[in-house]
Design a protein around this motif. Structure first.
Motif, PDB file in Angstrom:
ATOM      1  N   ALA A 148      19.910  10.084  -1.939  1.00  0.00           N
ATOM      2  CA  ALA A 148      20.578   8.934  -2.537  1.00  0.00           C
ATOM      3  C   ALA A 148      20.690   9.003  -4.056  1.00  0.00           C
ATOM      4  CB  ALA A 148      19.805   7.667  -2.142  1.00  0.00           C
ATOM      5  N   ALA A 149      20.309  10.113  -4.670  1.00  0.00           N
ATOM      6  CA  ALA A 149      20.202  10.175  -6.125  1.00  0.00           C
ATOM      7  C   ALA A 149      21.483   9.789  -6.864  1.00  0.00           C
ATOM      8  CB  ALA A 149      19.764  11.581  -6.549  1.00  0.00           C
ATOM      9  N   ALA A 150      22.593  10.420  -6.509  1.00  0.00           N
ATOM     10  CA  ALA A 150      23.837  10.170  -7.236  1.00  0.00           C
ATOM     11  C   ALA A 150      24.297   8.724  -7.084  1.00  0.00           C
ATOM     12  CB  ALA A 150      24.931  11.122  -6.759  1.00  0.00           C
ATOM     13  N   GLY A 151      24.135   8.182  -5.879  1.00  0.00           N
ATOM     14  CA  GLY A 151      24.541   6.799  -5.659  1.00  0.00           C
ATOM     15  C   GLY A 151      23.723   5.819  -6.462  1.00  0.00           C
ATOM     16  N   VAL A 152      22.413   6.065  -6.546  1.00  0.00           N
ATOM     17  CA  VAL A 152      21.529   5.181  -7.311  1.00  0.00           C
ATOM     18  C   VAL A 152      21.812   5.306  -8.799  1.00  0.00           C
ATOM     19  CG1 VAL A 152      19.127   4.729  -7.939  1.00  0.00           C
ATOM     20  CG2 VAL A 152      19.737   5.123  -5.552  1.00  0.00           C
ATOM     21  N   GLN A 153      22.085   6.511  -9.269  1.00  0.00           N
ATOM     22  CA  GLN A 153      22.444   6.692 -10.681  1.00  0.00           C
ATOM     23  C   GLN A 153      23.682   5.876 -11.024  1.00  0.00           C
ATOM     24  OE1 GLN A 153      22.684  10.697 -12.235  1.00  0.00           O
ATOM     25  NE2 GLN A 153      20.947  11.392 -11.027  1.00  0.00           N
ATOM     26  N   LEU A 156      22.793   2.183 -11.251  1.00  0.00           N
ATOM     27  CA  LEU A 156      22.057   1.851 -12.477  1.00  0.00           C
ATOM     28  C   LEU A 156      22.997   1.789 -13.679  1.00  0.00           C
ATOM     29  CD1 LEU A 156      18.889   4.093 -11.971  1.00  0.00           C
ATOM     30  CD2 LEU A 156      18.990   1.593 -11.844  1.00  0.00           C
ATOM     31  N   ILE A 157      23.935   2.719 -13.731  1.00  0.00           N
ATOM     32  CA  ILE A 157      24.909   2.706 -14.825  1.00  0.00           C
ATOM     33  C   ILE A 157      25.750   1.435 -14.754  1.00  0.00           C
ATOM     34  CG2 ILE A 157      26.957   3.859 -15.765  1.00  0.00           C
ATOM     35  CD1 ILE A 157      25.654   6.528 -14.814  1.00  0.00           C
ATOM     36  N   GLY A 158      26.095   1.037 -13.518  1.00  0.00           N
ATOM     37  CA  GLY A 158      26.837  -0.203 -13.331  1.00  0.00           C
ATOM     38  C   GLY A 158      26.052  -1.429 -13.756  1.00  0.00           C
ATOM     39  N   ALA A 169      15.237   8.321 -14.815  1.00  0.00           N
ATOM     40  CA  ALA A 169      14.443   7.431 -13.962  1.00  0.00           C
ATOM     41  C   ALA A 169      14.528   7.864 -12.498  1.00  0.00           C
ATOM     42  CB  ALA A 169      14.936   5.995 -14.110  1.00  0.00           C
ATOM     43  N   VAL A 170      15.713   8.248 -12.042  1.00  0.00           N
ATOM     44  CA  VAL A 170      15.873   8.704 -10.663  1.00  0.00           C
ATOM     45  C   VAL A 170      15.099   9.998 -10.441  1.00  0.00           C
ATOM     46  CG1 VAL A 170      17.522   9.624  -8.983  1.00  0.00           C
ATOM     47  CG2 VAL A 170      18.097   7.583 -10.299  1.00  0.00           C
ATOM     48  N   GLU A 171      15.203  10.922 -11.382  1.00  0.00           N
ATOM     49  CA  GLU A 171      14.518  12.210 -11.244  1.00  0.00           C
ATOM     50  C   GLU A 171      13.006  12.021 -11.188  1.00  0.00           C
ATOM     51  OE1 GLU A 171      14.464  16.636 -13.347  1.00  0.00           O
ATOM     52  OE2 GLU A 171      15.300  14.921 -14.400  1.00  0.00           O
ATOM     53  N   GLU A 172      12.468  11.168 -12.066  1.00  0.00           N
ATOM     54  CA  GLU A 172      11.019  10.942 -12.097  1.00  0.00           C
ATOM     55  C   GLU A 172      10.538  10.241 -10.831  1.00  0.00           C
ATOM     56  OE1 GLU A 172      10.440   8.775 -15.679  1.00  0.00           O
ATOM     57  OE2 GLU A 172      10.561  10.550 -16.977  1.00  0.00           O
ATOM     58  N   THR A 173      11.348   9.303 -10.328  1.00  0.00           N
ATOM     59  CA  THR A 173      10.971   8.591  -9.108  1.00  0.00           C
ATOM     60  C   THR A 173      10.959   9.527  -7.908  1.00  0.00           C
ATOM     61  OG1 THR A 173      11.930   6.530  -9.966  1.00  0.00           O
ATOM     62  CG2 THR A 173      11.537   6.645  -7.601  1.00  0.00           C
ATOM     63  N   LEU A 174      11.959  10.387  -7.817  1.00  0.00           N
ATOM     64  CA  LEU A 174      12.022  11.340  -6.709  1.00  0.00           C
ATOM     65  C   LEU A 174      10.893  12.358  -6.790  1.00  0.00           C
ATOM     66  CD1 LEU A 174      15.865  11.952  -6.482  1.00  0.00           C
ATOM     67  CD2 LEU A 174      14.431  10.915  -4.734  1.00  0.00           C
ATOM     68  N   ALA A 175      10.498  12.721  -8.004  1.00  0.00           N
ATOM     69  CA  ALA A 175       9.412  13.690  -8.181  1.00  0.00           C
ATOM     70  C   ALA A 175       8.098  13.153  -7.624  1.00  0.00           C
ATOM     71  CB  ALA A 175       9.254  14.033  -9.667  1.00  0.00           C
ATOM     72  N   GLU A 176       7.943  11.822  -7.606  1.00  0.00           N
ATOM     73  CA  GLU A 176       6.720  11.203  -7.109  1.00  0.00           C
ATOM     74  C   GLU A 176       6.789  10.891  -5.616  1.00  0.00           C
ATOM     75  OE1 GLU A 176       6.151   7.770  -9.497  1.00  0.00           O
ATOM     76  OE2 GLU A 176       5.739   8.893 -11.338  1.00  0.00           O
TER      77      GLU A 176
END
Length: 207
Positions: A148-153, A156-158, A169-176
């Motif tokens: 879901a990364a691209a959709g969530v990005q 968030l921009i919206g 933020a998406v990258e760090e959240t997915l890393a965890e």
């Protein structure tokens, strides 16, 4: 045909948003991510398509032309109705759908509610050669993991965050996450919003 809608957001609940256009409130079916990205009282623009049935006229809306194009391809597949097509786009971005079709991976479609094994295979066969695959990169230049990364990005921009902050933020959240590839759009968005918090949101918007 209503190809786009722009106006004031009157409400955005679940998978339905109401946008006022010329004094008329139009109910539009969207994905949960799109609904979360729209705020009541602000102006929004959605690419739309009108599905006409004997007993209904239903408007479906998308943040961009890519989502709309994929939706229209999906509803052209035997066994895939508008609700199922919207369900696919609630879980997968257009690029992820293109990757799955290119790799002939029908497994990702079977994870979508309402999509069975036969329909999943039909989606792959019907969409073969019709979708372009692009690379979604993170701020560090590595591919962004997670379904879901691209959709969530985009959501968030919206909502007002910069592309840099959203991607990080998406990258760090997915890393965890224990299993990034199994994180859904709605759950990932909630996790990322919790990470950012209202304080960071206010600071980001002031900068």
């Amino acid at each position: 045909m209503i190809s786009s809608v722009r106006g004031l957001v009157l409400s955005a609940l679940g998978s339905t948003v109401v946008i006022e256009v010329g004094g008329v409130g139009l109910a539009i079916q969207v994905t949960p991510t799109t609904a979360l990205s729209l705020r009541q009282g602000t102006e929004a623009r959605l690419a739309t398509t009108l599905i006409v049935r004997e007993d209904s006229l239903t408007l479906y809306g998308f943040p961009g032309a890519d989502e709309l194009a994929v939706f229209e391809l999906l509803v052209g597949v035997t066994g895939v109705g508008p609700k199922s097509a919207l369900g696919v786009l609630a879980v997968l971005t257009p690029n992820q759908i293109a990757h799955a079709v290119s790799a002939e991976d029908d497994g990702v479609f079977r994870k979508v509610s309402g999509i069975g094994p036969k329909t999943a295979k039909l989606i792959v066969l019907s969409l073969a050669g019709k979708l372009a695959v692009t690379t979604v990169a993170s701020v560090s230049g590595r591919p962004v993991a997670g379904t879901a990364a691209a959709g969530v990005q985009a959501a968030l921009i919206g909502l007002g965050w910069s592309e840099r902050v959203a991607a990080q933020a998406v990258e760090e959240t997915l890393a965890e996450a224990a299993d990034p590839d199994q994180v859904g759009v709605a759950s990932l968005l909630r996790l990322v919003l919790a990470r950012l918090g209202p304080a960071q949101q206010a600071s980001e918007r002031r900068s």
